[in-house]
Design an enzyme around this catalytic site. Structure first.
Site, PDB file in Angstrom:
ATOM      1  N   ASN A  86     126.274 -15.212 -50.121  1.00 20.96           N
ATOM      2  CA  ASN A  86     126.368 -13.882 -49.500  1.00 20.96           C
ATOM      3  C   ASN A  86     125.501 -13.724 -48.252  1.00 20.96           C
ATOM      4  OD1 ASN A  86     126.602 -10.683 -49.783  1.00 20.96           O
ATOM      5  ND2 ASN A  86     124.414 -11.184 -49.777  1.00 20.96           N
ATOM      6  N   SER A 138     134.747 -11.848 -44.017  1.00 23.99           N
ATOM      7  CA  SER A 138     134.624 -10.524 -43.394  1.00 23.99           C
ATOM      8  C   SER A 138     135.943 -10.139 -42.745  1.00 23.99           C
ATOM      9  CB  SER A 138     133.547 -10.552 -42.311  1.00 23.99           C
ATOM     10  OG  SER A 138     133.673  -9.445 -41.448  1.00 23.99           O
ATOM     11  N   TYR A 151     130.235 -14.787 -35.030  1.00 22.14           N
ATOM     12  CA  TYR A 151     130.346 -14.294 -36.417  1.00 22.14           C
ATOM     13  C   TYR A 151     131.778 -14.444 -36.947  1.00 22.14           C
ATOM     14  CZ  TYR A 151     129.807 -10.831 -40.220  1.00 22.14           C
ATOM     15  OH  TYR A 151     129.782 -10.180 -41.434  1.00 22.14           O
ATOM     16  N   LYS A 155     133.192 -16.525 -40.207  1.00 26.91           N
ATOM     17  CA  LYS A 155     133.828 -15.833 -41.335  1.00 26.91           C
ATOM     18  C   LYS A 155     135.280 -16.268 -41.523  1.00 26.91           C
ATOM     19  CE  LYS A 155     130.190 -13.571 -42.621  1.00 26.91           C
ATOM     20  NZ  LYS A 155     129.555 -13.848 -43.924  1.00 26.91           N
TER      21      LYS A 155
HETATM   22  N1  CAA Z   1     137.016  -2.288 -29.085  1.00 25.83           N
HETATM   23  C1  CAA Z   1     137.416  -2.277 -27.791  1.00 25.83           C
HETATM   24  N2  CAA Z   1     136.573  -2.335 -26.760  1.00 25.83           N
HETATM   25  C2  CAA Z   1     135.260  -2.406 -27.042  1.00 25.83           C
HETATM   26  C3  CAA Z   1     134.766  -2.421 -28.347  1.00 25.83           C
HETATM   27  C4  CAA Z   1     135.720  -2.349 -29.398  1.00 25.83           C
HETATM   28  N3  CAA Z   1     135.353  -2.389 -30.683  1.00 25.83           N
HETATM   29  N4  CAA Z   1     133.428  -2.522 -28.306  1.00 25.83           N
HETATM   30  C5  CAA Z   1     133.091  -2.540 -27.002  1.00 25.83           C
HETATM   31  N5  CAA Z   1     134.187  -2.465 -26.236  1.00 25.83           N
HETATM   32  C6  CAA Z   1     134.284  -2.442 -24.780  1.00 25.83           C
HETATM   33  C7  CAA Z   1     133.397  -1.340 -24.195  1.00 25.83           C
HETATM   34  O1  CAA Z   1     134.077  -0.103 -24.207  1.00 25.83           O
HETATM   35  C8  CAA Z   1     133.141  -1.855 -22.796  1.00 25.83           C
HETATM   36  O2  CAA Z   1     134.279  -1.611 -22.006  1.00 25.83           O
HETATM   37  P1  CAA Z   1     134.128  -1.376 -20.423  1.00 25.83           P
HETATM   38  O3  CAA Z   1     133.567  -2.642 -19.851  1.00 25.83           O
HETATM   39  O4  CAA Z   1     135.527  -1.088 -19.991  1.00 25.83           O
HETATM   40  O5  CAA Z   1     133.193  -0.208 -20.286  1.00 25.83           O
HETATM   41  C9  CAA Z   1     133.050  -3.367 -23.004  1.00 25.83           C
HETATM   42  O6  CAA Z   1     133.749  -3.636 -24.238  1.00 25.83           O
HETATM   43  C10 CAA Z   1     131.635  -3.851 -23.106  1.00 25.83           C
HETATM   44  O7  CAA Z   1     130.972  -3.094 -24.137  1.00 25.83           O
HETATM   45  P2  CAA Z   1     129.437  -2.690 -24.040  1.00 25.83           P
HETATM   46  O8  CAA Z   1     129.225  -1.868 -22.806  1.00 25.83           O
HETATM   47  O9  CAA Z   1     129.009  -2.095 -25.333  1.00 25.83           O
HETATM   48  O10 CAA Z   1     128.772  -4.118 -23.784  1.00 25.83           O
HETATM   49  P3  CAA Z   1     127.367  -4.628 -24.194  1.00 25.83           P
HETATM   50  O11 CAA Z   1     127.237  -5.977 -23.609  1.00 25.83           O
HETATM   51  O12 CAA Z   1     126.322  -3.616 -23.903  1.00 25.83           O
HETATM   52  O13 CAA Z   1     127.413  -4.727 -25.807  1.00 25.83           O
HETATM   53  C11 CAA Z   1     128.217  -5.453 -27.916  1.00 25.83           C
HETATM   54  C12 CAA Z   1     128.398  -5.517 -26.397  1.00 25.83           C
HETATM   55  C13 CAA Z   1     126.839  -6.013 -28.300  1.00 25.83           C
HETATM   56  C14 CAA Z   1     129.300  -6.352 -28.516  1.00 25.83           C
HETATM   57  C15 CAA Z   1     128.318  -3.998 -28.423  1.00 25.83           C
HETATM   58  O14 CAA Z   1     129.491  -3.414 -27.892  1.00 25.83           O
HETATM   59  C16 CAA Z   1     128.396  -3.943 -29.927  1.00 25.83           C
HETATM   60  O15 CAA Z   1     127.385  -4.099 -30.624  1.00 25.83           O
HETATM   61  N6  CAA Z   1     129.600  -3.712 -30.471  1.00 25.83           N
HETATM   62  C17 CAA Z   1     129.830  -3.694 -31.909  1.00 25.83           C
HETATM   63  C18 CAA Z   1     130.188  -5.073 -32.416  1.00 25.83           C
HETATM   64  C19 CAA Z   1     130.578  -4.951 -33.873  1.00 25.83           C
HETATM   65  O16 CAA Z   1     131.576  -4.338 -34.207  1.00 25.83           O
HETATM   66  N7  CAA Z   1     129.778  -5.571 -34.773  1.00 25.83           N
HETATM   67  C20 CAA Z   1     130.000  -5.469 -36.174  1.00 25.83           C
HETATM   68  C21 CAA Z   1     128.631  -5.514 -36.888  1.00 25.83           C
HETATM   69  S1  CAA Z   1     128.793  -5.248 -38.653  1.00 25.83           S
HETATM   70  C22 CAA Z   1     129.355  -6.705 -39.200  1.00 25.83           C
HETATM   71  O17 CAA Z   1     129.414  -7.686 -38.535  1.00 25.83           O
HETATM   72  C23 CAA Z   1     129.818  -6.738 -40.596  1.00 25.83           C
HETATM   73  C24 CAA Z   1     131.221  -7.165 -40.677  1.00 25.83           C
HETATM   74  O18 CAA Z   1     131.483  -8.260 -41.186  1.00 25.83           O
HETATM   75  C25 CAA Z   1     132.260  -6.246 -40.228  1.00 25.83           C
HETATM   76  P1  NAI Z   2     122.122  -7.387 -44.853  1.00 32.20           P
HETATM   77  O1  NAI Z   2     121.610  -7.683 -43.494  1.00 32.20           O
HETATM   78  O2  NAI Z   2     121.852  -6.060 -45.467  1.00 32.20           O
HETATM   79  O3  NAI Z   2     121.645  -8.505 -45.877  1.00 32.20           O
HETATM   80  C1  NAI Z   2     121.718  -9.860 -45.555  1.00 32.20           C
HETATM   81  C2  NAI Z   2     120.652 -10.607 -46.327  1.00 32.20           C
HETATM   82  O4  NAI Z   2     120.725 -11.987 -45.988  1.00 32.20           O
HETATM   83  C3  NAI Z   2     119.229 -10.140 -45.976  1.00 32.20           C
HETATM   84  O5  NAI Z   2     118.502  -9.884 -47.158  1.00 32.20           O
HETATM   85  C4  NAI Z   2     118.648 -11.303 -45.204  1.00 32.20           C
HETATM   86  O6  NAI Z   2     117.237 -11.452 -45.356  1.00 32.20           O
HETATM   87  C5  NAI Z   2     119.404 -12.478 -45.830  1.00 32.20           C
HETATM   88  N1  NAI Z   2     119.385 -13.652 -44.958  1.00 32.20           N
HETATM   89  C6  NAI Z   2     119.601 -13.695 -43.627  1.00 32.20           C
HETATM   90  N2  NAI Z   2     119.435 -14.937 -43.166  1.00 32.20           N
HETATM   91  C7  NAI Z   2     119.108 -15.705 -44.232  1.00 32.20           C
HETATM   92  C8  NAI Z   2     118.804 -17.080 -44.387  1.00 32.20           C
HETATM   93  N3  NAI Z   2     118.791 -17.910 -43.336  1.00 32.20           N
HETATM   94  N4  NAI Z   2     118.512 -17.530 -45.619  1.00 32.20           N
HETATM   95  C9  NAI Z   2     118.509 -16.696 -46.678  1.00 32.20           C
HETATM   96  N5  NAI Z   2     118.777 -15.385 -46.589  1.00 32.20           N
HETATM   97  C10 NAI Z   2     119.067 -14.896 -45.382  1.00 32.20           C
HETATM   98  O7  NAI Z   2     123.690  -7.655 -44.751  1.00 32.20           O
HETATM   99  P2  NAI Z   2     124.884  -7.245 -45.720  1.00 32.20           P
HETATM  100  O8  NAI Z   2     125.681  -6.245 -45.021  1.00 32.20           O
HETATM  101  O9  NAI Z   2     124.409  -6.991 -47.087  1.00 32.20           O
HETATM  102  O10 NAI Z   2     125.720  -8.616 -45.673  1.00 32.20           O
HETATM  103  C11 NAI Z   2     125.931  -9.449 -46.787  1.00 32.20           C
HETATM  104  C12 NAI Z   2     127.098 -10.358 -46.472  1.00 32.20           C
HETATM  105  O11 NAI Z   2     128.290  -9.586 -46.298  1.00 32.20           O
HETATM  106  C13 NAI Z   2     126.937 -11.154 -45.170  1.00 32.20           C
HETATM  107  O12 NAI Z   2     127.481 -12.448 -45.325  1.00 32.20           O
HETATM  108  C14 NAI Z   2     127.766 -10.373 -44.185  1.00 32.20           C
HETATM  109  O13 NAI Z   2     128.192 -11.169 -43.119  1.00 32.20           O
HETATM  110  C15 NAI Z   2     128.891  -9.910 -45.065  1.00 32.20           C
HETATM  111  N6  NAI Z   2     129.644  -8.771 -44.589  1.00 32.20           N
HETATM  112  C16 NAI Z   2     129.005  -7.572 -44.368  1.00 32.20           C
HETATM  113  C17 NAI Z   2     129.741  -6.491 -43.940  1.00 32.20           C
HETATM  114  C18 NAI Z   2     129.116  -5.168 -43.636  1.00 32.20           C
HETATM  115  O14 NAI Z   2     129.810  -4.321 -43.037  1.00 32.20           O
HETATM  116  N7  NAI Z   2     127.885  -4.891 -44.033  1.00 32.20           N
HETATM  117  C19 NAI Z   2     131.199  -6.583 -43.714  1.00 32.20           C
HETATM  118  C20 NAI Z   2     131.725  -7.889 -43.992  1.00 32.20           C
HETATM  119  C21 NAI Z   2     130.974  -8.930 -44.419  1.00 32.20           C
END
Ligand code: CAA
Ligand code: NAI
Length: 243
Positions: A86, A138, A151, A155
Site C-alpha cells: 500500500n 489508482s 505516478y 500505478k
Molecule cells: N485537468 C485539465 N487541466 C489541468 C488540470 C486538470 N486536472 N490540472 C491542471 N491543468 C491545467 C491548468 O489549468 C493549467 O492550464 P493553463 O496553462 O492553460 O493555465 C496547466 O494545466 C498547468 O497547471 P498549473 O498552473 O497548476 O501548473 P503547475 O506547474 O503550477 O502545477 C501540478 C502543476 C503540480 C500538476 C498541479 O496542477 C497539481 O498539483 N495538479 C493536481 C495533480 C493531481 O491530480 N494529483 C493527484 C494527487 S492524489 C493522488 O495521486 C491519489 C490518486 O491515486 C488519485
Molecule cells: P498517505 O500519504 O496518507 O500514506 C502513505 C504512507 O506510505 C505514509 O504513511 C508514508 O509514510 C508511507 N511511505 C511512503 N514512502 C514509503 C517508503 N519508501 N517506505 C515505506 N513507507 C512509505 O497516502 P494514502 O492516500 O493513504 O495512499 C495509500 C496508497 O493508496 C498509495 O499507494 C497511494 O498511491 C494509493 N492511492 C491513494 C489515493 C488517494 O486519493 N489518497 C487514490 C489512489 C491510490
C-alpha cells in the site's frame, strides 16, 4: 472474524488508507505489521491499534531494509499470510516541468518497492502453501491524470505486475489482486490544488471522495477467504469517477 489468526504486513500503514486497513484487519482477527518509513506516525499507529499490531520501520525502496522487515516479521510471527503493498508517494508536476528526481523517486517507492516486498515475502508464502498479495493501483494509473506522468506510470505497472504474478503464483496457492482507489480523503489529496480536487469531486457520480475505510474494506475482502477465486483482478473502488 474473517482474518482470524492471520498475519499481515501492510506497507504505508502509519497513515491514511494503510492505517484504516490495519484497523479493519485487526477488527477481523489479524495481527498486523505496520511497515512504514514514518517512524513517529508508525509508533503512534501501533499505540492506537494495540497489541495486535507492531510497527517496523522500513523504506520499501531499499532492498536491505525490506529484507530486515521480513526477517523481523518471521522472527515474531513465524509466517506471513497477507501482504498489502500500500505504501506510495506523489511528486506531481506537468511533464514539461518534471525533474528526473521526481520521476525516479516515485518509481523507486511505488514500483520497485512493491517488487522488493513481494519478492522477499513470496518464499515464506510458498513454504506455507499459500497467501494473499494485494497491490495498490489508482484511478490515475488506469485512466491517466494531469500532472502525474511518474505516478500514473507506476500505478498502471501495478496492474500488469498483478496479472503477471497471478499467472506465476496461482499454482503456489497465492492469490494476487489489486485495488484501484479513486480520490480518497488522506494527506495525499490534501496536497492537491483545491480547484482541481473540487473538479474531481464534482465528477464522481457518488458526489464524494472515498474514505480510507472504503478502500480498507476492499483490501479486507481480497485478503479474506471469500475472495479465494478472485485472482489477477483490479478492483476499482472509486465511486465510478471515470465510468
Ligand atoms: N485537468 C485539465 N487541466 C489541468 C488540470 C486538470 N486536472 N490540472 C491542471 N491543468 C491545467 C491548468 O489549468 C493549467 O492550464 P493553463 O496553462 O492553460 O493555465 C496547466 O494545466 C498547468 O497547471 P498549473 O498552473 O497548476 O501548473 P503547475 O506547474 O503550477 O502545477 C501540478 C502543476 C503540480 C500538476 C498541479 O496542477 C497539481 O498539483 N495538479 C493536481 C495533480 C493531481 O491530480 N494529483 C493527484 C494527487 S492524489 C493522488 O495521486 C491519489 C490518486 O491515486 C488519485
Ligand atoms: P498517505 O500519504 O496518507 O500514506 C502513505 C504512507 O506510505 C505514509 O504513511 C508514508 O509514510 C508511507 N511511505 C511512503 N514512502 C514509503 C517508503 N519508501 N517506505 C515505506 N513507507 C512509505 O497516502 P494514502 O492516500 O493513504 O495512499 C495509500 C496508497 O493508496 C498509495 O499507494 C497511494 O498511491 C494509493 N492511492 C491513494 C489515493 C488517494 O486519493 N489518497 C487514490 C489512489 C491510490
Amino acid at each position: 472474524m474473517r482474518l482470524n489468526n492471520k498475519v499481515a504486513i501492510i506497507t504505508g500503514a502509519a497513515n491514511g488508507i494503510g492505517y484504516a486497513a490495519a484497523e479493519r484487519f485487526i477488527e477481523e482477527g489479524a495481527f498486523v505489521f505496520i511497515a512504514d518509513f514514518d517512524e513517529k506516525a508508525g509508533i503512534a499507529a501501533a499505540h492506537h491499534l494495540g497489541d495486535k499490531s507492531l510497527f517496523v520501520q522500513v523504506d520499501v525502496a531499499d532492498r536491505e531494509s525490506v529484507k530486515k522487515l521480513v526477517s523481523t516479521v518471521i522472527e515474531h510471527a513465524g509466517s506471513v499470510d497477507i501482504l498489502v503493498n500500500n505504501a506510495g508517494i506523489t511528486r506531481d508536476a506537468m511533464l514539461t516541468k518534471m525533474t528526473e528526481d521526481q520521476f525516479r523517486q516515485v518509481l523507486d517507492v511505488n514500483l520497485t518497492g512493491v517488487f522488493h516486498c513481494t519478492q522477499e515475502v513470496i518464499p515464506h508464502m510458498v513454504a506455507a502453501g499459500g497467501g494473499k498479495i494485494i497491490n495498490t493501483s489508482s484511478v490515475s494509473g488506469v485512466y491517466g491524470n494531469v500532472g502525474q506522468t511518474n505516478y500514473a506510470a507506476t500505478k498502471a505497472a501495478i496492474v500488469g505486475m498483478t496479472k503477471t504474478w497471478a499467472k506465476e503464483l496461482g499454482r503456489k496457492g497465492i492469490n494476487v489482486n489489486a485495488v484501484a482507489p479513486g480520490f480518497t480523503e488522506t494527506e495525499m489529496v490534501k496536497k492537491m490544488p483545491e480547484n482541481v480536487l473540487a473538479q474531481m469531486r464534482a465528477v464522481v457520480p457518488l458526489q464524494r471522495l472515498g474514505t480510507p475505510r472504503d478502500i480498507a474494506n476492499a483490501y479486507l475482502f481480497l485478503a479474506s477467504d471469500e475472495a479465494s477465486y478472485v485472482h489477477g483482478h483490479t478492483l476499482h473502488v472509486d465511486g465510478a469517477i471515470m465510468m
